[in-house]
Design an enzyme around this catalytic site. Sequence first.
Site, PDB file in Angstrom:
ATOM      1  CG  LEU A  62      -2.054  -1.050   1.120  1.00  9.99           C
ATOM      2  CD1 LEU A  62      -3.219  -0.647   2.007  1.00  9.99           C
ATOM      3  CD2 LEU A  62      -2.560  -1.207  -0.303  1.00  9.99           C
ATOM      4  CG  HIS A  63       3.312   1.542  -3.463  1.00 14.28           C
ATOM      5  ND1 HIS A  63       4.560   1.007  -3.268  1.00 14.28           N
ATOM      6  CD2 HIS A  63       2.714   0.753  -4.395  1.00 14.28           C
ATOM      7  CE1 HIS A  63       4.723  -0.055  -4.045  1.00 14.28           C
ATOM      8  NE2 HIS A  63       3.614  -0.230  -4.738  1.00 14.28           N
TER       9      HIS A  63
END
Length: 313
Positions: free
Chosen positions: A242-243
């Site tokens: 989940l950048h």
Amino acid sequence: MTPRKIIIDTDPGQDDAVAILLALASPQDLEVVAITTVAGNVPLALTTRNALMMCELAGRTDIPVHAGAIRPMVRDLVTAEYVHGGSGIAGAGLPEPTMTIRSGHAVDAIIEIVMSAADGEITVCPLGPLTNVGLALVREPRIAERLHEIVLMGGGFFEGGNRTPAAEFNIYVDPHAADVVFRSGIPITMMPLDVTHQALTSPERLARFAAIDTPAGRAVHGMLDFFERFDIERYGMQGAPLHDPCVIAYLLEPELFGGKTVPVRIETASELTMGMTVVDWWGATDDAPNATVMREIDADRFFRLLAERIALL
Ligand code: BDR
Ligand code: CA
């Protein structure tokens, strides 16, 4: 405490979409003064549509959304439908937005907001290629002294790249804009792949979103369920990184992250390493530090925060 004023510059993308929702679910901490869109994961028309969809999903049709650069400063646009699906937010299962964009280019909106705010009042949060922010700095260099800071997702050093062996996608797509931003003198906090590759979805973590019985909970679960397939199949990872939500989580709970303030330069010459973030982690040069580069994250607390906040929408 007064909420901190932020501009989210973004190319949604499922992980951008979740980052936007996290910010809009946190009005006590963050005032989203505008969302500006850029071409990246998918072309501009789609990133803009997707940003509007997230505002509607969060019930925040009051947020000004401005469309920005249609392509990088110098190079041709590279997109990532192979990761995000044709729309950029495959899995969301949402209707087309009825909300419309505001007039005015994103670059002008960024300049106007920063120049009319008090000194140090605005933080810019780039979640995609840095084209809009780079262009804003070229057009009105005085924004550099007026910004509080830039907190961005981009780059990678010990972890290498995800678009090429050397380069992370956001920096690779517009390395020239990234170069302008990293040379600007604005305090930068950088969330590289070294952090985001530790923020992985898992069946347990996804189940928390599935348990949120709201349109936002269902959309987040659907998007992440789609998004994680690519990383599991292509890289054999445990789940999807989940950048972009790491940027917003940092603004909400900075103690979840650890890093070091060091010199960072951007490769713009070599085709082999184009867009590489060259991080002087060990002090090999006398270059002045220009970015706080994060390397550690408490991933369990990060996912807890995310689920708690999404449940508020
Ligand atoms: C970055 O690239 C995009 O695919 C994601 O939205 C994220 O901003 C990760 O390299
Ligand atoms: Ca992004």
